[in-house]
Design an enzyme around this catalytic site. Structure first.
Site, PDB file in Angstrom:
ATOM      1  N   LYS A   1      41.009  38.049  37.421  1.00  0.00           N
ATOM      2  CA  LYS A   1      40.973  39.202  36.516  1.00  0.00           C
ATOM      3  C   LYS A   1      39.537  39.563  36.119  1.00  0.00           C
ATOM      4  O   LYS A   1      39.152  40.734  36.120  1.00  0.00           O
ATOM      5  CB  LYS A   1      41.813  38.885  35.272  1.00  0.00           C
ATOM      6  CG  LYS A   1      41.754  39.920  34.178  1.00  0.00           C
ATOM      7  CD  LYS A   1      42.337  41.251  34.605  1.00  0.00           C
ATOM      8  CE  LYS A   1      42.209  42.276  33.482  1.00  0.00           C
ATOM      9  NZ  LYS A   1      42.441  43.644  33.979  1.00  0.00           N
TER      10      LYS A   1
ATOM     11  N   LYS B   1      34.595  42.814  25.943  1.00  0.00           N
ATOM     12  CA  LYS B   1      35.044  41.406  25.934  1.00  0.00           C
ATOM     13  C   LYS B   1      35.196  40.880  27.360  1.00  0.00           C
ATOM     14  O   LYS B   1      34.716  39.795  27.704  1.00  0.00           O
ATOM     15  CB  LYS B   1      36.382  41.317  25.187  1.00  0.00           C
ATOM     16  CG  LYS B   1      37.066  39.967  25.212  1.00  0.00           C
ATOM     17  CD  LYS B   1      38.309  39.864  26.086  1.00  0.00           C
ATOM     18  CE  LYS B   1      39.381  40.875  25.901  1.00  0.00           C
ATOM     19  NZ  LYS B   1      40.635  40.623  26.599  1.00  0.00           N
TER      20      LYS B   1
END
Ligand code: NAD
Length: 295
Positions: free
Chosen positions: A171, A239
């Site tokens: 990811k 993030k």
């Protein structure tokens, strides 16, 4: 089977609603935002009253939460999932975390006899909504096989990428690439705008040429329509890129491109765009040059 879903926001909401629509499972939802819960109970889910209540009554519990600290708190904190477990429960986290967080949460779950899969997703709200989202799963292969039908009920592509931590690796690597593509697309579109080319024509060319990417199509569509309300918040993208850069540092991989994109995100956040869509990075160029990228 009873399925719990904690965190039904931009991504969790549509994924949860696809489970409700596409399976016969009883679905229980919990979120801090009552409107997010209603959007699922309207389709037949029941409203949970707390994390503990969901965890203590469900066979499988999903989370889709913003930050790694939210995941750790809901999974391992007081009154969290590990505290409230129903024996034999499976925990599946769909959020984007670091591999280290996924491993730490997995250890906490294992200590309580809970099987965990980390299952971050890619494709954004449109593909979460139409049920074609990609899921990259880290964890035990037998646990993956057992949960595959449930995962397929809201995804077009489910890939078992390896042990716990590898889902997060896949990811973060994917998103780093997507953010670099988006920043490059923003810069390219700004050059086109300053040169005075018809931007619809430029979009048509690039969409069919070697510069194409899903990031290009997304950022050009959003800029042309001036749609910067968060579908994927800049704070969440920041993030993800921070976690990707930390992973690169841990592995000693130098960064030539991603750190530049990080600075672009930092500037956008400093300008107050953190809660806006991550495509807002193009507005940093627009503000610097006093011109919007719109046809
Ligand atoms: P979001 O902020 O829209 O949704 C998160 C939801 O979690 C909110 O409804 C919030 O109220 C709820 N929540 C927060 N803390 C909670 C708690 N302690 N208990 C219960 N509910 C709580 O975020 P999102 O865009 O849906 O992202 C969720 C995750 O998916 C993030 O990890 C993000 O990085 C990842 N992700 C997002 C996208 C995207 O396009 N938005 C794409 C892929 C992955």
């Amino acid at each position: 089977m009873k399925v719990g879903f904690i965190g039904v926001g931009n991504m969790g909401g549509p994924m949860c609603r696809n489970i409700i629509r596409n399976t016969n499972h009883d679905v229980v939802v919990f979120d801090l935002n009552p409107a997010a819960i209603s959007a699922c109970t309207d389709l037949g889910a029941s409203a949970g009253t707390s994390v503990a209540q969901v965890a203590s009554t469900c066979d499988v519990v999903f989370t889709s939460l913003p930050m790694p600290r939210n995941v750790e708190e809901v999974a391992l904190g007081a009154g969290g999932i590990a505290d409230s477990v129903k024996p034999g429960m499976v925990y599946i986290d769909l959020s984007t975390n670091s591999p280290a967080t996924a491993r730490r949460v997995n250890e906490g779950m294992r200590a309580k006899g809970i099987q965990m899969l980390e299952a971050p997703v890619s494709g954004g709200v449109p593909r979460a909504t139409d049920g074609t989202i990609v899921i990259m799963v880290g964890g035990d292969a037998a646990a993956f096989d057992a949960q595959l039908p449930l995962l397929k009920s809201f995804s077009g592509e489910v890939v078992h990428v390896g042990e716990i931590g590898m889902g997060s690796v896949a990811k973060l690597v994917n998103n780093m690439l997507a953010f670099c593509n988006a920043a490059a697309a923003a810069e390219a579109l700004m050059i086109g705008a300053m040169a005075g080319i018809d931007l619809h024509k430029l979009q048509q060319v690039i969409s069919n040429a070697s510069g194409n990417s899903s990031a290009f199509r997304n950022i050009s569509d959003k800029a042309f329509k001036r749609e910067f309300q968060a579908s994927f918040a800049l704070n969440l993208a920041h993030k993800d890129l921070r976690l990707a850069l930390e992973l690169a540092d841990e592995l000693g991989v130098p960064g030539m491109i991603a750190p530049q994109v990080m600075n672009l995100m930092r500037i956008a956040r400093a300008k107050g765009m953190g809660d806006d869509d991550s495509s807002s990075v193009i507005r940093v160029y627009e503000q610097a040059l006093g011109r919007e990228v719109r046809p």
